[in-house]
Write a protein that holds these residues in place. Sequence first.
Motif, PDB file in Angstrom:
ATOM      1  N   PHE A   1       6.606  91.898  14.346  1.00 36.57           N
ATOM      2  CA  PHE A   1       7.504  91.014  15.074  1.00 36.57           C
ATOM      3  C   PHE A   1       6.884  89.688  15.518  1.00 36.57           C
ATOM      4  O   PHE A   1       7.607  88.812  16.003  1.00 36.57           O
ATOM      5  N   ALA A   2       5.566  89.528  15.433  1.00 32.98           N
ATOM      6  CA  ALA A   2       4.925  88.306  15.915  1.00 32.98           C
ATOM      7  C   ALA A   2       4.108  87.658  14.805  1.00 32.98           C
ATOM      8  O   ALA A   2       3.352  88.335  14.105  1.00 32.98           O
ATOM      9  N   LYS A   3       4.248  86.369  14.663  1.00 35.42           N
ATOM     10  CA  LYS A   3       3.522  85.640  13.615  1.00 35.42           C
ATOM     11  C   LYS A   3       2.092  85.346  14.072  1.00 35.42           C
ATOM     12  O   LYS A   3       1.872  84.869  15.184  1.00 35.42           O
ATOM     13  N   GLU A   4       1.130  85.617  13.205  1.00 33.94           N
ATOM     14  CA  GLU A   4      -0.271  85.317  13.505  1.00 33.94           C
ATOM     15  C   GLU A   4      -0.506  83.817  13.320  1.00 33.94           C
ATOM     16  O   GLU A   4      -0.131  83.230  12.306  1.00 33.94           O
ATOM     17  N   ILE A   5      -1.115  83.187  14.328  1.00 30.75           N
ATOM     18  CA  ILE A   5      -1.401  81.751  14.299  1.00 30.75           C
ATOM     19  C   ILE A   5      -2.909  81.551  14.242  1.00 30.75           C
ATOM     20  O   ILE A   5      -3.659  82.231  14.960  1.00 30.75           O
ATOM     21  N   ASP A   6      -3.354  80.638  13.420  1.00 27.33           N
ATOM     22  CA  ASP A   6      -4.779  80.311  13.353  1.00 27.33           C
ATOM     23  C   ASP A   6      -5.168  79.562  14.634  1.00 27.33           C
ATOM     24  O   ASP A   6      -4.492  78.618  15.051  1.00 27.33           O
ATOM     25  N   ALA A   7      -6.238  79.993  15.251  1.00 29.29           N
ATOM     26  CA  ALA A   7      -6.658  79.399  16.525  1.00 29.29           C
ATOM     27  C   ALA A   7      -6.946  77.903  16.400  1.00 29.29           C
ATOM     28  O   ALA A   7      -6.847  77.158  17.388  1.00 29.29           O
ATOM     29  N   SER A   8      -7.283  77.439  15.204  1.00 31.52           N
ATOM     30  CA  SER A   8      -7.574  76.016  15.023  1.00 31.52           C
ATOM     31  C   SER A   8      -6.327  75.149  15.186  1.00 31.52           C
ATOM     32  O   SER A   8      -6.427  73.934  15.363  1.00 31.52           O
ATOM     33  N   CYS A   9      -5.143  75.760  15.140  1.00 34.57           N
ATOM     34  CA  CYS A   9      -3.889  75.011  15.301  1.00 34.57           C
ATOM     35  C   CYS A   9      -3.536  74.781  16.773  1.00 34.57           C
ATOM     36  O   CYS A   9      -2.572  74.081  17.073  1.00 34.57           O
ATOM     37  N   ILE A  10      -4.310  75.382  17.670  1.00 36.85           N
ATOM     38  CA  ILE A  10      -3.968  75.356  19.098  1.00 36.85           C
ATOM     39  C   ILE A  10      -4.981  74.522  19.863  1.00 36.85           C
ATOM     40  O   ILE A  10      -6.195  74.662  19.669  1.00 36.85           O
ATOM     41  N   LYS A  11      -4.464  73.682  20.734  1.00 33.68           N
ATOM     42  CA  LYS A  11      -5.321  72.892  21.609  1.00 33.68           C
ATOM     43  C   LYS A  11      -4.924  73.182  23.057  1.00 33.68           C
ATOM     44  O   LYS A  11      -3.826  72.839  23.492  1.00 33.68           O
ATOM     45  N   ILE A  12      -5.810  73.851  23.792  1.00 33.26           N
ATOM     46  CA  ILE A  12      -5.549  74.160  25.203  1.00 33.26           C
ATOM     47  C   ILE A  12      -5.903  72.941  26.040  1.00 33.26           C
ATOM     48  O   ILE A  12      -6.988  72.378  25.911  1.00 33.26           O
ATOM     49  N   GLU A  13      -4.972  72.546  26.939  1.00 33.60           N
ATOM     50  CA  GLU A  13      -5.177  71.326  27.723  1.00 33.60           C
ATOM     51  C   GLU A  13      -5.512  71.606  29.187  1.00 33.60           C
ATOM     52  O   GLU A  13      -6.442  71.034  29.731  1.00 33.60           O
ATOM     53  N   LYS A  14      -4.750  72.483  29.837  1.00 35.96           N
ATOM     54  CA  LYS A  14      -5.053  72.752  31.246  1.00 35.96           C
ATOM     55  C   LYS A  14      -4.497  74.105  31.655  1.00 35.96           C
ATOM     56  O   LYS A  14      -3.570  74.633  31.036  1.00 35.96           O
ATOM     57  N   VAL A  15      -5.089  74.665  32.713  1.00 31.89           N
ATOM     58  CA  VAL A  15      -4.626  75.933  33.270  1.00 31.89           C
ATOM     59  C   VAL A  15      -3.464  75.648  34.217  1.00 31.89           C
ATOM     60  O   VAL A  15      -3.555  74.784  35.089  1.00 31.89           O
TER      61      VAL A  15
ATOM     62  N   ALA B   1       3.313  96.996  15.409  1.00 34.92           N
ATOM     63  CA  ALA B   1       4.458  96.325  16.035  1.00 34.92           C
ATOM     64  C   ALA B   1       4.204  94.829  16.157  1.00 34.92           C
ATOM     65  O   ALA B   1       5.105  94.019  15.942  1.00 34.92           O
ATOM     66  N   VAL B   2       2.973  94.464  16.502  1.00 36.58           N
ATOM     67  CA  VAL B   2       2.643  93.038  16.616  1.00 36.58           C
ATOM     68  C   VAL B   2       2.787  92.365  15.251  1.00 36.58           C
ATOM     69  O   VAL B   2       3.367  91.273  15.139  1.00 36.58           O
ATOM     70  N   ARG B   3       2.254  93.008  14.216  1.00 33.72           N
ATOM     71  CA  ARG B   3       2.365  92.427  12.870  1.00 33.72           C
ATOM     72  C   ARG B   3       3.816  92.337  12.418  1.00 33.72           C
ATOM     73  O   ARG B   3       4.191  91.419  11.684  1.00 33.72           O
TER      74      ARG B   3
ATOM     75  N   VAL C   1       1.099  84.660  17.895  1.00 32.49           N
ATOM     76  CA  VAL C   1      -0.027  85.267  18.603  1.00 32.49           C
ATOM     77  C   VAL C   1      -1.334  84.926  17.887  1.00 32.49           C
ATOM     78  O   VAL C   1      -1.344  84.581  16.706  1.00 32.49           O
ATOM     79  N   VAL C   2      -2.418  85.020  18.646  1.00 29.49           N
ATOM     80  CA  VAL C   2      -3.767  84.912  18.071  1.00 29.49           C
ATOM     81  C   VAL C   2      -4.468  86.224  18.382  1.00 29.49           C
ATOM     82  O   VAL C   2      -4.746  86.526  19.544  1.00 29.49           O
ATOM     83  N   THR C   3      -4.718  87.033  17.351  1.00 27.77           N
ATOM     84  CA  THR C   3      -5.349  88.335  17.563  1.00 27.77           C
ATOM     85  C   THR C   3      -6.646  88.509  16.778  1.00 27.77           C
ATOM     86  O   THR C   3      -7.373  89.465  17.009  1.00 27.77           O
ATOM     87  N   LYS C   4      -6.929  87.577  15.858  1.00 26.29           N
ATOM     88  CA  LYS C   4      -8.080  87.762  14.977  1.00 26.29           C
ATOM     89  C   LYS C   4      -9.352  87.115  15.510  1.00 26.29           C
ATOM     90  O   LYS C   4     -10.390  87.143  14.858  1.00 26.29           O
ATOM     91  N   CYS C   5      -9.247  86.477  16.667  1.00 25.29           N
ATOM     92  CA  CYS C   5     -10.446  85.933  17.319  1.00 25.29           C
ATOM     93  C   CYS C   5     -10.194  85.940  18.819  1.00 25.29           C
ATOM     94  O   CYS C   5      -9.087  86.205  19.272  1.00 25.29           O
ATOM     95  N   LYS C   6     -11.234  85.676  19.589  1.00 31.09           N
ATOM     96  CA  LYS C   6     -11.113  85.675  21.042  1.00 31.09           C
ATOM     97  C   LYS C   6     -11.091  84.238  21.569  1.00 31.09           C
ATOM     98  O   LYS C   6     -11.764  83.374  21.014  1.00 31.09           O
ATOM     99  N   PRO C   7     -10.329  83.983  22.661  1.00 28.79           N
ATOM    100  CA  PRO C   7      -9.511  84.968  23.371  1.00 28.79           C
ATOM    101  C   PRO C   7      -8.223  85.288  22.627  1.00 28.79           C
ATOM    102  O   PRO C   7      -7.704  84.460  21.890  1.00 28.79           O
TER     103      PRO C   7
END
Length: 664
Positions: A289-303, A285-287, A365-371
């Motif tokens: 309806f949801a696009k897999e994003i490479d974690a390198s494209c994401i920059k987390i800034e703050k909680v 279901a995830v595959r 979504v990011v499912t191929k690596c953690k978190p």
Amino acid sequence: MPCTQPPSAPQHLISNVNETSVNLEWSAPAFSGGRQDLTYNVVCKRCGPDGQRCEPCGVGVHYTPQQLSLRTTRVSINELQAHTNYTFQVWAINGVSPQSPGPDQAASVTVTTNQAAPSPVTSIQAKDITRHGVSLAWQQPERPNGVILEYEVKYYEKDQNERSYRIMKTASRSADIKGLSPLTSYVFHVRARTAAGYGDFSAPFEFMTNSVPSPIIGDGANSTVLLVSVIGSVVLLLIFIAVFVIGRRRSKYSKAKQDSDEEKHLHPGVRIYVDPFTYEDPNQAVREFAKEIDASCIKIEKVIGIGEFGEVCSGRLKMPGKREICVAIKTLKAGYTEKQRRDFLSEASIMGQFDHPNIIRLEGVVTKCKPVMIITEYMENGSLDAFLRKNDGRFTVIQLVGILRGIASGMKYLSDMSYVHRDLAARNILVNSNLVCKVSDFGMSRVLEEDPDAAYTTRGGKIPIRWTAPEAIAYRKFTSASDVWSYGIVMWEVMSYGERPYWDMSNQDVIKAIEEGYRLPPPMDCPVSLHQLMLDCWQKERAERPKFSQIVNMLDKLIRNPNTLKRTGAEIPRPNTTLLEPSSPEFSSPLGNVSDWLTAINMERYRDNFTAAGYTTPEAVVHMTQEDMTRIGIASAAHQDKILSSAQGMLSQMQQIQDRMVPV
């Protein structure tokens, strides 16, 4: 050699509960006793509800890596019982501990295990086998972890792909499987379901149906020809099934999704929501309806918050060939179970099916690596309830109606897709920098545990009482009509700038008041037309509530004709107590005597209290306060609320009568 002694207790003992497993970690003792042969023993005790009357856990509990003579400072304890209190002691031991054991060598912690799915069914028996059927029976799981609601039997031909399975559900510990092929091996799996969900399927059990009945063979039929005939029939059946499957829309959906596809053909042009929990493999279901994003494209800034499964952060997403955008990032905390991962990603599987300007947009979504992460568009102004409280009184009525119109439009879209939200509330509406409101939080499949005051426990989980329709509370009957009821509460929240529905009433008092026909009064300066729409949404009979399409049309008319929004109800101060407005016919003539009025609202028990205190006319009653009622001996807060709400209704009607009087 120098004298040695037992060590002191381990330090900083911490526990982490995961359903029916507990992980313990600790630090070495401050004093080792002057020896190097330090190890640890773990003692497990199962305790009563009050934490007393503890007894050893006994066999069946598993320790990883081991229970005694541990050289590491952590241990995992599994196979515990659900909803049970446990006390764990960790003892520090060295070579001389047996000579002088003492309680100062141990650290302890008490925990309560969570709800958990049942353990697997361990054995299946074939009670009767025929040419075309098998009668199965099995024992209850060793650890049911609650009341077993139903069992699910999955079966398929041994030589066929496991994806070509069939499902049968039953409330008993047996099942009659029919419609099987003769002389064919079938594989069966059984799993149980409680309120916590399904357990794992059992190991495979294989049974073969019988051959053609012996009388035919005994009548001189050629057994070789007969066998070829049977095999030929099976081959023809398989060819027919293959043609049927290929002829249908090519997909790997489960049967539930295929049913929804058929519904689409019946209603061309209308997309139908597909429940991700109907997939045998939730990752599919995830595959889908949801696009897999490479974690390198994401920059987390703050909680920016804490969610049910982990932290919620803000950050930036930069996809190749696209401009950088701000995003919200939900993360799945470390140490998750496969079930938690499935529940976490199910929200993405739901969101990914929606495409509407008033529904929160899933980026991927990011499912191929953690978190593991869910990435959505970023809504600068946060939740609607907090945003309204922060900006109390700053918006025009037209602006507020525009907010309501956007929410209704998003809910119309969801309703058209046959999706029922079940948790519509201002806290689950997000607001962006342009004041566009978007419906969010599609994780109602989870149990609502975080806010015990806002949720009422039923056998099927927890429900946000103040926002939920009566039939959903009583019978868990969730429909688009119950979402309409919740939308009426959201309207009230918006017009009151984020005030808490029903103020400080208890959940049980809210349920009782609704059953007796009471509804929230109009917020201060709320147009009559909007409050009437709220009352329409709160009709007891769900068939009488408006559809979301009708609500959108009504709000459009109000926006096009602003003069209709100028008329408000009686200008009365906003109540500080839980005043409810009566909507039943018994209040149509409020100007009788006080005795009849108390009888009409089932409060005749206080007739003598009112008479003794001198409150004998409606004019005297309508200006009473909570302090007045406490003074005359009405101590029940619920009864005070009921009497005050009725008095408020009398005051409003008296003022309307006075407005209609023509001066002589």
